[in-house]
Design a protein around this motif. Structure first.
Motif, PDB file in Angstrom:
ATOM      1  N   ALA A   1       0.839  -1.207   0.000  1.00 60.01           N
ATOM      2  CA  ALA A   1       0.000   0.000   0.000  1.00 60.01           C
ATOM      3  C   ALA A   1       0.872   1.253   0.000  1.00 60.01           C
ATOM      4  O   ALA A   1       0.566   2.237  -0.682  1.00 60.01           O
ATOM      5  CB  ALA A   1      -0.927  -0.006   1.212  1.00 60.01           C
ATOM      6  N   ARG A   2       1.969   1.220   0.745  1.00 55.60           N
ATOM      7  CA  ARG A   2       2.897   2.355   0.765  1.00 55.60           C
ATOM      8  C   ARG A   2       3.476   2.600  -0.623  1.00 55.60           C
ATOM      9  O   ARG A   2       3.489   3.727  -1.113  1.00 55.60           O
ATOM     10  CB  ARG A   2       4.033   2.112   1.765  1.00 55.60           C
ATOM     11  CG  ARG A   2       5.028   3.291   1.831  1.00 55.60           C
ATOM     12  CD  ARG A   2       6.317   2.937   2.539  1.00 55.60           C
ATOM     13  NE  ARG A   2       7.047   1.844   1.918  1.00 55.60           N
ATOM     14  CZ  ARG A   2       7.828   1.982   0.836  1.00 55.60           C
ATOM     15  NH1 ARG A   2       7.963   3.140   0.248  1.00 55.60           N
ATOM     16  NH2 ARG A   2       8.459   0.935   0.347  1.00 55.60           N
ATOM     17  N   ARG A   3       3.928   1.528  -1.276  1.00 56.26           N
ATOM     18  CA  ARG A   3       4.511   1.664  -2.621  1.00 56.26           C
ATOM     19  C   ARG A   3       3.488   2.210  -3.619  1.00 56.26           C
ATOM     20  O   ARG A   3       3.802   3.103  -4.408  1.00 56.26           O
ATOM     21  CB  ARG A   3       5.055   0.316  -3.107  1.00 56.26           C
ATOM     22  CG  ARG A   3       6.409  -0.041  -2.522  1.00 56.26           C
ATOM     23  CD  ARG A   3       7.061  -1.217  -3.245  1.00 56.26           C
ATOM     24  NE  ARG A   3       6.213  -2.405  -3.302  1.00 56.26           N
ATOM     25  CZ  ARG A   3       6.148  -3.325  -2.343  1.00 56.26           C
ATOM     26  NH1 ARG A   3       6.869  -3.201  -1.250  1.00 56.26           N
ATOM     27  NH2 ARG A   3       5.358  -4.372  -2.479  1.00 56.26           N
ATOM     28  N   ARG A   4       2.257   1.689  -3.569  1.00 57.13           N
ATOM     29  CA  ARG A   4       1.206   2.171  -4.486  1.00 57.13           C
ATOM     30  C   ARG A   4       0.940   3.658  -4.284  1.00 57.13           C
ATOM     31  O   ARG A   4       0.838   4.420  -5.251  1.00 57.13           O
ATOM     32  CB  ARG A   4      -0.093   1.386  -4.281  1.00 57.13           C
ATOM     33  CG  ARG A   4      -0.156   0.061  -4.971  1.00 57.13           C
ATOM     34  CD  ARG A   4      -1.565  -0.518  -4.977  1.00 57.13           C
ATOM     35  NE  ARG A   4      -2.222  -0.509  -3.683  1.00 57.13           N
ATOM     36  CZ  ARG A   4      -2.096  -1.455  -2.751  1.00 57.13           C
ATOM     37  NH1 ARG A   4      -1.323  -2.501  -2.974  1.00 57.13           N
ATOM     38  NH2 ARG A   4      -2.736  -1.367  -1.611  1.00 57.13           N
ATOM     39  N   ALA A   5       0.829   4.068  -3.035  1.00 57.76           N
ATOM     40  CA  ALA A   5       0.550   5.481  -2.743  1.00 57.76           C
ATOM     41  C   ALA A   5       1.705   6.366  -3.204  1.00 57.76           C
ATOM     42  O   ALA A   5       1.479   7.433  -3.792  1.00 57.76           O
ATOM     43  CB  ALA A   5       0.293   5.667  -1.252  1.00 57.76           C
ATOM     44  N   GLU A   6       2.929   5.935  -2.959  1.00 57.36           N
ATOM     45  CA  GLU A   6       4.087   6.724  -3.401  1.00 57.36           C
ATOM     46  C   GLU A   6       4.141   6.824  -4.923  1.00 57.36           C
ATOM     47  O   GLU A   6       4.465   7.885  -5.469  1.00 57.36           O
ATOM     48  CB  GLU A   6       5.381   6.114  -2.860  1.00 57.36           C
ATOM     49  CG  GLU A   6       5.559   6.326  -1.377  1.00 57.36           C
ATOM     50  CD  GLU A   6       6.782   5.640  -0.795  1.00 57.36           C
ATOM     51  OE1 GLU A   6       7.184   6.036   0.305  1.00 57.36           O
ATOM     52  OE2 GLU A   6       7.323   4.702  -1.428  1.00 57.36           O
ATOM     53  N   GLU A   7       3.812   5.732  -5.608  1.00 55.93           N
ATOM     54  CA  GLU A   7       3.795   5.754  -7.080  1.00 55.93           C
ATOM     55  C   GLU A   7       2.734   6.720  -7.597  1.00 55.93           C
ATOM     56  O   GLU A   7       2.977   7.476  -8.540  1.00 55.93           O
ATOM     57  CB  GLU A   7       3.544   4.346  -7.628  1.00 55.93           C
ATOM     58  CG  GLU A   7       4.722   3.416  -7.458  1.00 55.93           C
ATOM     59  CD  GLU A   7       4.382   1.958  -7.732  1.00 55.93           C
ATOM     60  OE1 GLU A   7       3.236   1.657  -8.162  1.00 55.93           O
ATOM     61  OE2 GLU A   7       5.264   1.102  -7.510  1.00 55.93           O
ATOM     62  N   ARG A   8       1.561   6.707  -6.991  1.00 63.06           N
ATOM     63  CA  ARG A   8       0.497   7.632  -7.405  1.00 63.06           C
ATOM     64  C   ARG A   8       0.927   9.082  -7.209  1.00 63.06           C
ATOM     65  O   ARG A   8       0.704   9.929  -8.066  1.00 63.06           O
ATOM     66  CB  ARG A   8      -0.779   7.361  -6.621  1.00 63.06           C
ATOM     67  CG  ARG A   8      -1.504   6.132  -7.066  1.00 63.06           C
ATOM     68  CD  ARG A   8      -2.856   6.015  -6.367  1.00 63.06           C
ATOM     69  NE  ARG A   8      -3.410   4.711  -6.614  1.00 63.06           N
ATOM     70  CZ  ARG A   8      -3.699   3.824  -5.670  1.00 63.06           C
ATOM     71  NH1 ARG A   8      -3.519   4.120  -4.400  1.00 63.06           N
ATOM     72  NH2 ARG A   8      -4.187   2.652  -5.977  1.00 63.06           N
ATOM     73  N   LEU A   9       1.535   9.349  -6.068  1.00 64.27           N
ATOM     74  CA  LEU A   9       1.959  10.724  -5.780  1.00 64.27           C
ATOM     75  C   LEU A   9       3.092  11.167  -6.709  1.00 64.27           C
ATOM     76  O   LEU A   9       3.193  12.347  -7.044  1.00 64.27           O
ATOM     77  CB  LEU A   9       2.384  10.856  -4.319  1.00 64.27           C
ATOM     78  CG  LEU A   9       1.237  10.785  -3.313  1.00 64.27           C
ATOM     79  CD1 LEU A   9       1.770  10.652  -1.895  1.00 64.27           C
ATOM     80  CD2 LEU A   9       0.343  12.005  -3.440  1.00 64.27           C
ATOM     81  N   ALA A  10       3.926  10.235  -7.143  1.00 61.73           N
ATOM     82  CA  ALA A  10       5.043  10.576  -8.028  1.00 61.73           C
ATOM     83  C   ALA A  10       4.573  10.879  -9.452  1.00 61.73           C
ATOM     84  O   ALA A  10       5.221  11.642 -10.163  1.00 61.73           O
ATOM     85  CB  ALA A  10       6.057   9.436  -8.046  1.00 61.73           C
ATOM     86  N   LYS A  11       3.438  10.314  -9.869  1.00 60.12           N
ATOM     87  CA  LYS A  11       2.948  10.506 -11.240  1.00 60.12           C
ATOM     88  C   LYS A  11       2.531  11.944 -11.523  1.00 60.12           C
ATOM     89  O   LYS A  11       2.766  12.459 -12.600  1.00 60.12           O
ATOM     90  CB  LYS A  11       1.770   9.568 -11.524  1.00 60.12           C
ATOM     91  CG  LYS A  11       2.182   8.145 -11.737  1.00 60.12           C
ATOM     92  CD  LYS A  11       0.981   7.301 -12.089  1.00 60.12           C
ATOM     93  CE  LYS A  11       1.375   5.847 -12.237  1.00 60.12           C
ATOM     94  NZ  LYS A  11       0.222   5.002 -12.518  1.00 60.12           N
TER      95      LYS A  11
END
Length: 134
Positions: free
Chosen positions: A98-108
């Motif tokens: 969940a942490r990785r998914r959220a960080e990826e979304r924020l990076a986009k």
């Protein structure tokens, strides 16, 4: 219940997470952490995403709450949480994903990303990982 304890109940829409007598607790209020001892004055407050620390018979337990409300009255503390889980119940691999998914979304940073939702997801994941000792 002795005069040195208070009843703590933590419930979510899905289940009762905790229902025992405790000697002290610290809750993540929206205005900061809030400590509650037995015989505390009555209050109602909103809760933030965070870790509740609960002391019971000399031991400390952690419960992650993801927002909600807390009422203190007559030596009973009731927490109505959006979601809650004891630290020992946390699936670390799931929280890390969940942490990785959220960080990826924020990076986009694309217009279709709900930034607030991603930030809250990241905060929930990081809180769960912290409570699990990761």
């Amino acid at each position: 219940m002795s005069d040195k304890t208070q009843r703590l109940e933590i419930v979510t829409p899905q289940r009762k997470v905790f229902s025992e007598d405790v000697s002290f607790l610290v809750a993540p209020g929206t205005e900061g952490e809030l400590g509650v001892l037995p015989n505390h004055a009555p209050l109602i407050t909103s809760l933030n995403i965070g870790i509740m620390r609960i002391q019971q018979e000399g031991k400390t337990f952690k419960v992650v709450v993801t927002g909600g409300f807390m009422e203190v009255r007559d030596n009973k503390v009731t927490v109505l949480a959006n979601a809650a889980e004891r630290a020992e119940e946390i699936d670390v691999a799931r929280a890390e994903a969940a942490r990785r998914r959220a960080e990826e979304r924020l990076a986009k940073k694309t217009p279709d990303i709900d930034v607030l939702r991603a930030e809250l997801a990241l905060k929930r994941a990081l809180t769960r990982l912290k409570a699990a000792g990761q």
